[in-house]
Design a protein around this motif. Structure first.
Motif, mmCIF file in Angstrom:
data_model
loop_
_atom_site.group_PDB
_atom_site.id
_atom_site.type_symbol
_atom_site.label_atom_id
_atom_site.label_comp_id
_atom_site.label_asym_id
_atom_site.label_seq_id
_atom_site.Cartn_x
_atom_site.Cartn_y
_atom_site.Cartn_z
ATOM 1 N N ASP A 33 0.828 -1.209 0.000
ATOM 2 C CA ASP A 33 0.000 0.000 0.000
ATOM 3 C C ASP A 33 0.861 1.256 0.000
ATOM 4 O OD1 ASP A 33 -2.240 -1.592 0.069
ATOM 5 O OD2 ASP A 33 -2.454 -1.492 2.252
ATOM 6 N N ARG A 34 1.947 1.238 0.768
ATOM 7 C CA ARG A 34 2.819 2.423 0.823
ATOM 8 C C ARG A 34 3.476 2.666 -0.526
ATOM 9 N NH1 ARG A 34 4.005 0.245 5.874
ATOM 10 N NH2 ARG A 34 6.047 -0.555 5.278
ATOM 11 N N LEU A 35 3.917 1.606 -1.178
ATOM 12 C CA LEU A 35 4.544 1.767 -2.489
ATOM 13 C C LEU A 35 3.551 2.352 -3.489
ATOM 14 C CD1 LEU A 35 6.887 1.445 -4.424
ATOM 15 C CD2 LEU A 35 6.260 -0.956 -4.722
ATOM 16 N N GLU A 36 2.297 1.927 -3.410
ATOM 17 C CA GLU A 36 1.281 2.475 -4.306
ATOM 18 C C GLU A 36 1.087 3.966 -4.075
ATOM 19 O OE1 GLU A 36 -1.720 -1.188 -5.399
ATOM 20 O OE2 GLU A 36 -2.236 0.100 -3.713
ATOM 21 N N VAL A 37 1.044 4.385 -2.829
ATOM 22 C CA VAL A 37 0.856 5.798 -2.526
ATOM 23 C C VAL A 37 2.070 6.616 -2.969
ATOM 24 C CG1 VAL A 37 0.552 7.474 -0.671
ATOM 25 C CG2 VAL A 37 -0.748 5.349 -0.639
ATOM 26 N N GLU A 93 11.558 18.798 3.305
ATOM 27 C CA GLU A 93 11.461 18.012 4.537
ATOM 28 C C GLU A 93 10.234 18.426 5.326
ATOM 29 O OE1 GLU A 93 14.307 16.422 8.198
ATOM 30 O OE2 GLU A 93 15.094 17.798 6.678
ATOM 31 N N SER A 94 9.617 17.433 5.966
ATOM 32 C CA SER A 94 8.504 17.666 6.880
ATOM 33 C C SER A 94 8.693 16.752 8.082
ATOM 34 C CB SER A 94 7.168 17.356 6.179
ATOM 35 O OG SER A 94 6.972 15.960 6.085
ATOM 36 N N SER A 95 7.711 16.727 8.953
ATOM 37 C CA SER A 95 7.795 15.835 10.115
ATOM 38 C C SER A 95 7.649 14.379 9.697
ATOM 39 C CB SER A 95 6.705 16.195 11.129
ATOM 40 O OG SER A 95 5.418 16.055 10.541
ATOM 41 N N GLU A 96 7.201 14.149 8.462
ATOM 42 C CA GLU A 96 6.904 12.785 8.029
ATOM 43 C C GLU A 96 7.823 12.256 6.936
ATOM 44 O OE1 GLU A 96 2.977 13.956 6.962
ATOM 45 O OE2 GLU A 96 2.080 12.908 8.654
ATOM 46 N N PHE A 97 8.453 13.154 6.152
ATOM 47 C CA PHE A 97 9.230 12.681 5.009
ATOM 48 C C PHE A 97 10.397 13.608 4.703
ATOM 49 C CE2 PHE A 97 6.089 15.555 3.107
ATOM 50 C CZ PHE A 97 6.886 16.332 2.285
ATOM 51 N N VAL A 98 11.332 13.071 3.931
ATOM 52 C CA VAL A 98 12.397 13.843 3.307
ATOM 53 C C VAL A 98 12.362 13.501 1.817
ATOM 54 C CG1 VAL A 98 14.878 14.282 3.118
ATOM 55 C CG2 VAL A 98 13.851 13.825 5.366
ATOM 56 N N PHE A 99 12.232 14.521 0.990
ATOM 57 C CA PHE A 99 12.173 14.333 -0.459
ATOM 58 C C PHE A 99 13.307 15.157 -1.070
ATOM 59 C CE2 PHE A 99 9.895 15.631 -4.572
ATOM 60 C CZ PHE A 99 10.307 14.499 -5.251
ATOM 61 N N GLN A 100 14.221 14.502 -1.774
ATOM 62 C CA GLN A 100 15.388 15.203 -2.287
ATOM 63 C C GLN A 100 15.833 14.590 -3.613
ATOM 64 O OE1 GLN A 100 18.259 14.685 0.829
ATOM 65 N NE2 GLN A 100 18.452 12.485 0.525
ATOM 66 N N GLY A 101 16.667 15.333 -4.318
ATOM 67 C CA GLY A 101 17.172 14.817 -5.579
ATOM 68 C C GLY A 101 17.800 15.906 -6.426
ATOM 69 N N PHE A 152 8.454 4.791 8.827
ATOM 70 C CA PHE A 152 8.689 3.404 8.438
ATOM 71 C C PHE A 152 10.149 3.124 8.108
ATOM 72 C CE2 PHE A 152 4.260 4.400 7.350
ATOM 73 C CZ PHE A 152 3.612 3.429 8.082
ATOM 74 N N ASN A 153 10.982 4.139 8.173
ATOM 75 C CA ASN A 153 12.405 3.981 7.883
ATOM 76 C C ASN A 153 12.620 3.321 6.516
ATOM 77 O OD1 ASN A 153 15.172 4.226 8.422
ATOM 78 N ND2 ASN A 153 15.290 2.174 9.305
ATOM 79 N N GLU A 154 11.913 3.863 5.501
ATOM 80 C CA GLU A 154 11.971 3.323 4.146
ATOM 81 C C GLU A 154 12.400 4.406 3.161
ATOM 82 O OE1 GLU A 154 8.524 -0.165 4.160
ATOM 83 O OE2 GLU A 154 8.012 1.900 3.558
ATOM 84 N N THR A 155 13.208 3.996 2.194
ATOM 85 C CA THR A 155 13.674 4.906 1.149
ATOM 86 C C THR A 155 13.204 4.409 -0.206
ATOM 87 O OG1 THR A 155 15.640 5.514 2.428
ATOM 88 C CG2 THR A 155 15.681 5.968 0.052
ATOM 89 N N TYR A 156 12.608 5.310 -0.972
ATOM 90 C CA TYR A 156 12.112 5.009 -2.308
ATOM 91 C C TYR A 156 12.888 5.857 -3.317
ATOM 92 C CZ TYR A 156 8.121 3.126 0.294
ATOM 93 O OH TYR A 156 7.323 2.419 1.163
ATOM 94 N N CYS A 161 11.894 0.195 -3.524
ATOM 95 C CA CYS A 161 12.081 0.349 -2.077
ATOM 96 C C CYS A 161 13.055 -0.730 -1.615
ATOM 97 C CB CYS A 161 10.747 0.212 -1.342
ATOM 98 S SG CYS A 161 10.909 0.324 0.458
ATOM 99 N N ALA A 162 14.221 -0.303 -1.172
ATOM 100 C CA ALA A 162 15.260 -1.256 -0.787
ATOM 101 C C ALA A 162 14.842 -2.089 0.420
ATOM 102 C CB ALA A 162 16.558 -0.508 -0.482
ATOM 103 N N GLU A 163 14.130 -1.483 1.362
ATOM 104 C CA GLU A 163 13.790 -2.178 2.603
ATOM 105 C C GLU A 163 12.769 -3.290 2.391
ATOM 106 O OE1 GLU A 163 15.745 1.537 3.467
ATOM 107 O OE2 GLU A 163 13.956 1.104 2.255
ATOM 108 N N SER A 164 11.799 -3.073 1.503
ATOM 109 C CA SER A 164 10.760 -4.087 1.277
ATOM 110 C C SER A 164 11.051 -4.978 0.073
ATOM 111 C CB SER A 164 9.405 -3.406 1.070
ATOM 112 O OG SER A 164 9.408 -2.656 -0.134
ATOM 113 N N SER A 165 12.052 -4.594 -0.735
ATOM 114 C CA SER A 165 12.401 -5.319 -1.971
ATOM 115 C C SER A 165 11.252 -5.327 -2.977
ATOM 116 C CB SER A 165 12.827 -6.763 -1.655
ATOM 117 O OG SER A 165 13.976 -6.778 -0.829
#
Length: 451
Positions: A74-78, A132-140, A168-172, A201-205
């Protein structure tokens, strides 16, 4: 209290009576990022501000942290919906953004996140960003490469997008897909995205591969996209589909396969989506007949011919320049409606007056608005006089200022080649990393970039 941004620009967009081909006809095969374009072909935004439009639907990233997304699929879909949504503002946006000057910056601070962009390289032109927010970091970072091929301009956004979900300590990670602007010689300009966006997503493969389909011979594939969530064994877990201009939906694999069987007649006529058509070919219940094979062969040849004529200037007489005035998609065909689908993202409808203002979304209307009592550094895109003059309809002044700033930058780089180090980002391998020094930096000490 939340800031109320404007819903219109100070002046309507100017209509140019000059064909873009008069400028580009000597540039076939060249990198257009090195070509100086007349200001009348610009829109009143810097490319740094266009990057900010990737966050128009940032609420999706908050949704990614809600309880319903405890499942990594579900997270990957979002996250996929967020990645796709960042392209929606490109629809009908045919004005070229201003090339940022070296060290130019852009900041956007909202109730939900803070964004910093900086032009970190002049040649090649590279823009880096960090939100950056309290919930995510988006960079590139993005290095746009534009080339003219026959009747079209191709835009290849080389670079990397990285999203970190803190809870969730996940990086996409993903890269944007290519874009083509058609009819630069004769006819109405129109735009399409094409290629495959792979979000991993490296953490969930897990991986989501979304294919942006070319318009096709009859334009029945215009704007469409589709793809699958797969695991590390390439098992298909979910099917996603939609239009990058409008929406993205998701359904389970069983419903997707049932849709294929129920609509087999569409695939026999070549009317189905490519993923479904591919699976239909594999299914014994919808095995292709000899006549269908012949039609598919003809259809594939037709699509290749169309692609050749648009992208290279070669092809059938029916698509010659004198006959191309009306070669613009008018219909995008039937949209799939698969059972048990959920809508992951839906585009906000643009105001009916958007065509009068460069086809900007409401979000884009406020990006160059300088808010009172905000101490922007002198490098901020909002303070560029050429962009400001174009925004207010003073095209001659905008042209003069654009020429002056570009000449000034060339002279500075010629005599101060060592003074090219960015202020807020540093290069690390192939990536650019934020130094986390922008918001506390004494901005008043930054030398004025636009004087």
């Amino acid at each position: 209290m939340a800031t109320k941004f404007r819903d219109r620009l100070p002046a309507k967009s100017l209509k140019s009576d000059t064909s873009i081909w008069t400028v580009l006809k000597t540039c076939v095969g060249k990198d257009l990022s090195k070509i100086t374009m007349p200001v009348k072909f610009n829109e009143p935004l810097s490319f740094l501000q266009r990057i900010a439009e990737s966050l128009e639907y940032s609420e999706l990233l908050s949704e990614a942290n809600l309880s319903r997304t405890q499942n990594p699929i579900d997270r990957l879909e979002v996250v996929g919906a967020f990645a796709v949504s960042g392209l929606a503002s490109n629809w009908n946006r045919l004005g070229k953004p201003f090339n940022p000057l070296l060290h130019e910056t852009y900041e956007l601070a909202t109730d939900d996140y803070k964004l910093v962009c900086e032009q970190v390289s002049h040649h090649p032109p590279i823009s880096a960003f960090h939100a950056e927010s309290s919930e995510f970091v988006f960079q590139g970072w993005i290095q746009p490469k534009l080339k003219l091929w026959g009747k079209s301009v191709e835009i290849h956004p080389k670079g990397s997008m990285k999203l970190y979900l803190k809870r969730f300590n996940e990086t996409y990670t993903w890269s944007n897909v290519n874009c083509t602007v058609h009819n630069v010689i004769v006819g109405k300009l129109w735009i399409e995205h094409h290629g495959t966006m792979e979000i991993t997503c490296a953490e969930s493969s897990l991986k989501l591969a979304v294919h942006f389909k070319p318009a096709g011979w009859f334009n029945n594939e215009l704007h469409r996209m589709e793809g699958f969530v797969v695991d590390n064994k390439k098992n298909k877990l979910r099917f996603l589909y939609g239009k990058w201009t409008d929406f993205l939906r998701s359904t389970d694999i069983e419903s997707y396969e049932e849709y294929i069987k129920t609509n087999a007649h569409k695939f026999k006529l070549g009317l189905g989506d490519s993923a479904a058509a591919t699976d239909a070919k594999k299914s014994p219940s919808v095995s292709p007949s000899p006549s269908r094979k012949m039609f598919q062969k003809f259809n594939s040849l037709s699509i290749r011919s169309f692609s050749t004529s648009v992208d290279t200037g070669e092809g059938s007489d029916d698509l010659s320049p004198e006959n191309q005035e009306d070669v613009i998609p008018k219909s995008d065909g039937e949209v799939m409606d698969i059972a048990n689908s959920i809508t992951l993202w839906e585009a906000i409808t643009r105001p009916d007056y958007a065509p009068d203002y460069y086809h900007f979304t409401l979000f884009a209307m406020g990006l160059n608005q300088a808010l009172p009592d905000v101490p922007y550094p002198s490098t901020d895109s909002r303070l560029r006089p050429d962009i400001r003059n174009l925004e207010t309809g003073e095209i001659d002044l905008a042209h003069e200022e654009k020429t002056r700033l570009e000449d000034k930058q060339r002279k500075l780089l010629k005599h101060n080649k060592e003074d090219v180090k960015p202020n807020y980002f540093e290069k690390n391998g192939d990536d650019w990393h934020f130094l986390n020094n922008y918001w506390d930096h004494p901005k008043a000490l930054i030398k004025n970039l636009f004087d």
